[in-house]
Each structure stands twice: as structure tokens, then as C-alpha cells.
Motif scaffolding. Structure first.
Motif, PDB file in Angstrom:
ATOM      1  N   SER A   1       1.822   3.609   9.475  1.00  0.00           N
ATOM      2  CA  SER A   1       2.383   4.625   8.582  1.00  0.00           C
ATOM      3  C   SER A   1       3.686   4.121   8.011  1.00  0.00           C
ATOM      4  N   LEU A   2       4.073   4.752   6.917  1.00  0.00           N
ATOM      5  CA  LEU A   2       5.268   4.319   6.205  1.00  0.00           C
ATOM      6  C   LEU A   2       6.523   4.810   6.895  1.00  0.00           C
ATOM      7  N   ALA A   3       6.475   6.077   7.326  1.00  0.00           N
ATOM      8  CA  ALA A   3       7.715   6.717   7.753  1.00  0.00           C
ATOM      9  C   ALA A   3       7.884   6.809   9.252  1.00  0.00           C
ATOM     10  N   GLY A   4       6.820   6.656  10.015  1.00  0.00           N
ATOM     11  CA  GLY A   4       6.961   6.771  11.451  1.00  0.00           C
ATOM     12  C   GLY A   4       7.259   8.176  11.907  1.00  0.00           C
ATOM     13  N   ARG A   5       6.816   9.157  11.127  1.00  0.00           N
ATOM     14  CA  ARG A   5       6.944  10.557  11.531  1.00  0.00           C
ATOM     15  C   ARG A   5       5.552  11.128  11.696  1.00  0.00           C
ATOM     16  N   ALA A   6       5.407  12.035  12.674  1.00  0.00           N
ATOM     17  CA  ALA A   6       4.076  12.552  12.994  1.00  0.00           C
ATOM     18  C   ALA A   6       3.496  13.384  11.863  1.00  0.00           C
ATOM     19  N   ASP A   7       4.321  13.875  10.919  1.00  0.00           N
ATOM     20  CA  ASP A   7       3.759  14.683   9.834  1.00  0.00           C
ATOM     21  C   ASP A   7       3.495  13.867   8.584  1.00  0.00           C
ATOM     22  N   THR A   8       3.672  12.559   8.674  1.00  0.00           N
ATOM     23  CA  THR A   8       3.280  11.706   7.555  1.00  0.00           C
ATOM     24  C   THR A   8       1.885  11.140   7.830  1.00  0.00           C
ATOM     25  N   GLU A   9       1.273  10.583   6.810  1.00  0.00           N
ATOM     26  CA  GLU A   9      -0.098  10.129   6.946  1.00  0.00           C
ATOM     27  C   GLU A   9      -0.165   8.818   7.712  1.00  0.00           C
ATOM     28  N   ALA A  10      -1.014   8.810   8.728  1.00  0.00           N
ATOM     29  CA  ALA A  10      -1.320   7.578   9.445  1.00  0.00           C
ATOM     30  C   ALA A  10      -2.644   7.050   8.914  1.00  0.00           C
ATOM     31  N   PHE A  11      -2.681   5.771   8.589  1.00  0.00           N
ATOM     32  CA  PHE A  11      -3.882   5.130   8.074  1.00  0.00           C
ATOM     33  C   PHE A  11      -4.500   4.321   9.213  1.00  0.00           C
ATOM     34  N   PHE A  12      -5.773   4.597   9.480  1.00  0.00           N
ATOM     35  CA  PHE A  12      -6.453   3.963  10.602  1.00  0.00           C
ATOM     36  C   PHE A  12      -7.361   2.826  10.143  1.00  0.00           C
ATOM     37  N   GLY A  13      -7.465   1.812  10.989  1.00  0.00           N
ATOM     38  CA  GLY A  13      -8.466   0.784  10.801  1.00  0.00           C
ATOM     39  C   GLY A  13      -9.824   1.262  11.313  1.00  0.00           C
ATOM     40  N   GLN A  14     -10.839   0.408  11.168  1.00  0.00           N
ATOM     41  CA  GLN A  14     -12.185   0.774  11.599  1.00  0.00           C
ATOM     42  C   GLN A  14     -12.344   0.716  13.110  1.00  0.00           C
ATOM     43  N   GLY A  15     -11.421   0.070  13.776  1.00  0.00           N
ATOM     44  CA  GLY A  15     -11.464   0.015  15.221  1.00  0.00           C
ATOM     45  C   GLY A  15     -12.240  -1.161  15.769  1.00  0.00           C
ATOM     46  N   THR A  16     -11.979  -1.463  17.036  1.00  0.00           N
ATOM     47  CA  THR A  16     -12.737  -2.455  17.788  1.00  0.00           C
ATOM     48  C   THR A  16     -13.451  -1.723  18.911  1.00  0.00           C
ATOM     49  N   ARG A  17     -14.773  -1.840  18.928  1.00  0.00           N
ATOM     50  CA  ARG A  17     -15.532  -1.191  19.998  1.00  0.00           C
ATOM     51  C   ARG A  17     -15.679  -2.160  21.160  1.00  0.00           C
ATOM     52  N   LEU A  18     -15.065  -1.808  22.279  1.00  0.00           N
ATOM     53  CA  LEU A  18     -15.108  -2.646  23.482  1.00  0.00           C
ATOM     54  C   LEU A  18     -16.088  -2.066  24.492  1.00  0.00           C
ATOM     55  N   THR A  19     -16.976  -2.915  24.969  1.00  0.00           N
ATOM     56  CA  THR A  19     -17.879  -2.539  26.054  1.00  0.00           C
ATOM     57  C   THR A  19     -17.610  -3.464  27.231  1.00  0.00           C
TER      58      THR A  19
ATOM     59  N   ALA B   1      -9.940  -6.460  32.580  1.00  0.00           N
ATOM     60  CA  ALA B   1     -10.594  -5.246  32.087  1.00  0.00           C
ATOM     61  C   ALA B   1     -11.361  -4.543  33.210  1.00  0.00           C
ATOM     62  N   LYS B   2     -11.414  -3.216  33.081  1.00  0.00           N
ATOM     63  CA  LYS B   2     -12.188  -2.375  33.992  1.00  0.00           C
ATOM     64  C   LYS B   2     -13.281  -1.664  33.192  1.00  0.00           C
ATOM     65  N   LEU B   3     -14.278  -1.172  33.910  1.00  0.00           N
ATOM     66  CA  LEU B   3     -15.380  -0.471  33.236  1.00  0.00           C
ATOM     67  C   LEU B   3     -14.863   0.692  32.393  1.00  0.00           C
ATOM     68  N   GLU B   4     -13.850   1.410  32.904  1.00  0.00           N
ATOM     69  CA  GLU B   4     -13.337   2.593  32.203  1.00  0.00           C
ATOM     70  C   GLU B   4     -12.540   2.258  30.950  1.00  0.00           C
ATOM     71  N   ASP B   5     -12.348   0.960  30.685  1.00  0.00           N
ATOM     72  CA  ASP B   5     -11.669   0.558  29.447  1.00  0.00           C
ATOM     73  C   ASP B   5     -12.623   0.529  28.259  1.00  0.00           C
ATOM     74  N   SER B   6     -13.908   0.741  28.515  1.00  0.00           N
ATOM     75  CA  SER B   6     -14.877   0.792  27.416  1.00  0.00           C
ATOM     76  C   SER B   6     -14.505   1.924  26.478  1.00  0.00           C
ATOM     77  N   ALA B   7     -14.275   1.589  25.222  1.00  0.00           N
ATOM     78  CA  ALA B   7     -13.762   2.557  24.255  1.00  0.00           C
ATOM     79  C   ALA B   7     -13.653   1.873  22.896  1.00  0.00           C
ATOM     80  N   VAL B   8     -13.297   2.672  21.893  1.00  0.00           N
ATOM     81  CA  VAL B   8     -12.920   2.114  20.593  1.00  0.00           C
ATOM     82  C   VAL B   8     -11.397   2.067  20.540  1.00  0.00           C
ATOM     83  N   TYR B   9     -10.875   0.912  20.181  1.00  0.00           N
ATOM     84  CA  TYR B   9      -9.424   0.744  20.072  1.00  0.00           C
ATOM     85  C   TYR B   9      -9.064   0.757  18.591  1.00  0.00           C
ATOM     86  N   LEU B  10      -8.291   1.771  18.233  1.00  0.00           N
ATOM     87  CA  LEU B  10      -7.924   1.997  16.839  1.00  0.00           C
ATOM     88  C   LEU B  10      -6.481   1.593  16.607  1.00  0.00           C
ATOM     89  N   CYS B  11      -6.260   0.894  15.527  1.00  0.00           N
ATOM     90  CA  CYS B  11      -4.910   0.581  15.087  1.00  0.00           C
ATOM     91  C   CYS B  11      -4.609   1.454  13.867  1.00  0.00           C
TER      92      CYS B  11
END
Lengths: 115, 112
Positions: free
Chosen positions: A95-113, A82-92
Motif C-alpha cells: 500500500s501507498l500510505a501504510g494506513r489500514a483505511d487505505t487500499e492494500a493491493f494483493f498479489g495472487q499468492g503462493t500456495r504451499l502444501t 516447515a510443519k504440516l500446519e503451514d500449508s496455506a496460501v501466502y499473500l503479499c
């Protein structure tokens, strides 16, 4: 219906250490995404899976980041080292269809420092 | 990678006021989505617009897709403290991929 589950919620590591994040998508969703959200910015796509195959990893820094989705369900994202610039929230997201116009459901994320 | 510019970056207004936030690009998008993100949470989809000139309403929120499909706006009528959050627009990242490219977002604060 259970949402996208991510763990851990928070992680603090020193630079040059390694870290792994876990994601369990919504049941039945074939498409899974990992996004990186740096403070003050919108999410940036790192990698997209369709079932257990990689569809797009063009923005994944492959010298230090890796991801896998064994059996087409859960996924892990790893950073080593890891590098300092990797500090971020990683969101997973999934989606059902794998198309950009369908709804993507996000998790709460992992906050990395990285310190 | 297609870029999305959002404005304003920050907006703080009083409860009951109206507001409009914008999402602009030099590229044509086949669709655009608006998400809202609250602190400590992932983004949640509000709407998807797919047709140039399309207007969609979600209670007090009105979304418009530009005729040329290069821009979109979100108008909130009679804003409430519950509308506070980060509003993100997103479109297909292109290049054959199905993932999204996001703008930097508008941080909206509605003061009681």
C-alpha cells in the motif's frame, strides 16, 4: 500499472524442509505486508514492513518464520523447518500510505502444501 | 486482536435474487473494508467505510457501516453469476499496527 508480483505460484515440500517466497510490490509503495490464508479462513497478518523496517511482526512464528525486505523494495518470507500446519496460501500486499483505511493491493499468492 | 465475525459462511442463490451478508464485532473499528476474492487470486478492495451510519453504493452493491462502528453489511441486488466469490470484511488490527484483521468470509455462489 503492474500489480504485486509473487513467486512461485505453487510449492510442495515435505515437513521439516525449508521454503522461501518472493514478493515484488507495486512501485512506490512503501508498505508491504505478508498474510497467511489457511483454507476456509480469511487472511492473517504475519508481518508488516514500512520501507525496509519491521512495523509489526507480533503474529509471525519467529521460531520458524523469517522475513526481510532489503533496500525497501522486494521481500522474501522463509519457513524453516516447515510443519504440516503451514500449508496455506501466502499473500503479499502493498500500500501507498501504510494506513489500514487505505487500499492494500494483493498479489495472487503462493500456495504451499506441506506433506 | 479485534475479531470480525461474518455470516452466513456459505450462501448459494439463483441469479436475480437479492442477498445480504453481515460482518459483526464486539469492538469498535475506525474503519471497515470489504474485499472480494476469487479462486487463485488475492483479495480486491470493494469499498472502505469510515463514518458510523455511512452507506456506500457500488453499482448493485450497497455497503453500510453500523452507527456504533461495530458492524457492517453488504447487500447485493439482482445477483449475477459474476458476483460469485469470497467476500471478506477487514478492519485495522489495532495495537498501533496498520495491517488488517479479516473475517473468515462469506462464500457466495450465484447460480445461473
Amino acid at each position: 500499472e503492474a500489480g504485486v508480483a509473487q513467486s512461485p505460484r505453487y510449492k510442495i515440500i515435505e515437513k521439516r524442509q525449508s521454503v522461501a517466497f518472493w514478493c515484488n510490490p507495486i512501485s512506490g509503495h512503501a508498505t508491504l505486508y505478508w498474510y497467511q490464508q489457511i483454507l476456509g479462513q480469511g487472511p492473517k497478518l504475519l508481518i508488516q514492513f514500512q520501507n525496509n523496517g519491521v512495523v509489526d511482526d507480533s503474529q509471525l512464528p519467529k521460531d520458524r518464520f523469517s522475513a526481510e525486505r532489503l533496500k525497501g523494495v522486494d521481500s522474501t518470507l522463509k519457513i524453516q523447518p516447515a510443519k504440516l500446519e503451514d500449508s496455506a496460501v501466502y499473500l503479499c500486499a502493498s500500500s501507498l500510505a501504510g494506513r489500514a483505511d487505505t487500499e492494500a493491493f494483493f498479489g495472487q499468492g503462493t500456495r504451499l502444501t506441506v506433506v | 486482536t479485534q475479531l470480525l465475525e461474518q455470516s452466513p459462511q456459505f450462501l448459494s442463490i439463483q441469479e436475480g435474487e437479492n442477498l445480504t451478508v453481515y460482518c459483526n464485532s464486539s469492538s469498535v473499528f475506525s474503519s471497515l473494508q470489504w474485499y472480494r476474492q476469487e479462486p487463485g487470486e488475492g483479495p480486491v478492495l470493494l469499498v472502505t467505510v469510515v463514518t458510523g451510519g455511512e452507506v456506500k453504493k457500488l453499482k448493485r452493491l450497497t455497503f453500510q457501516f453500523g452507527d456504533a462502528r461495530k458492524d457492517s453489511s453488504l447487500h447485493i441486488t439482482a445477483a449475477q453469476p459474476g458476483d460469485t466469490g469470497l467476500y471478506l470484511c477487514a478492519g485495522p488490527s489495532g495495537g498501533g499496527a496498520d495491517g488488517l484483521t479479516f473475517g473468515k468470509g462469506t462464500h457466495l455462489i450465484i447460480q445461473p
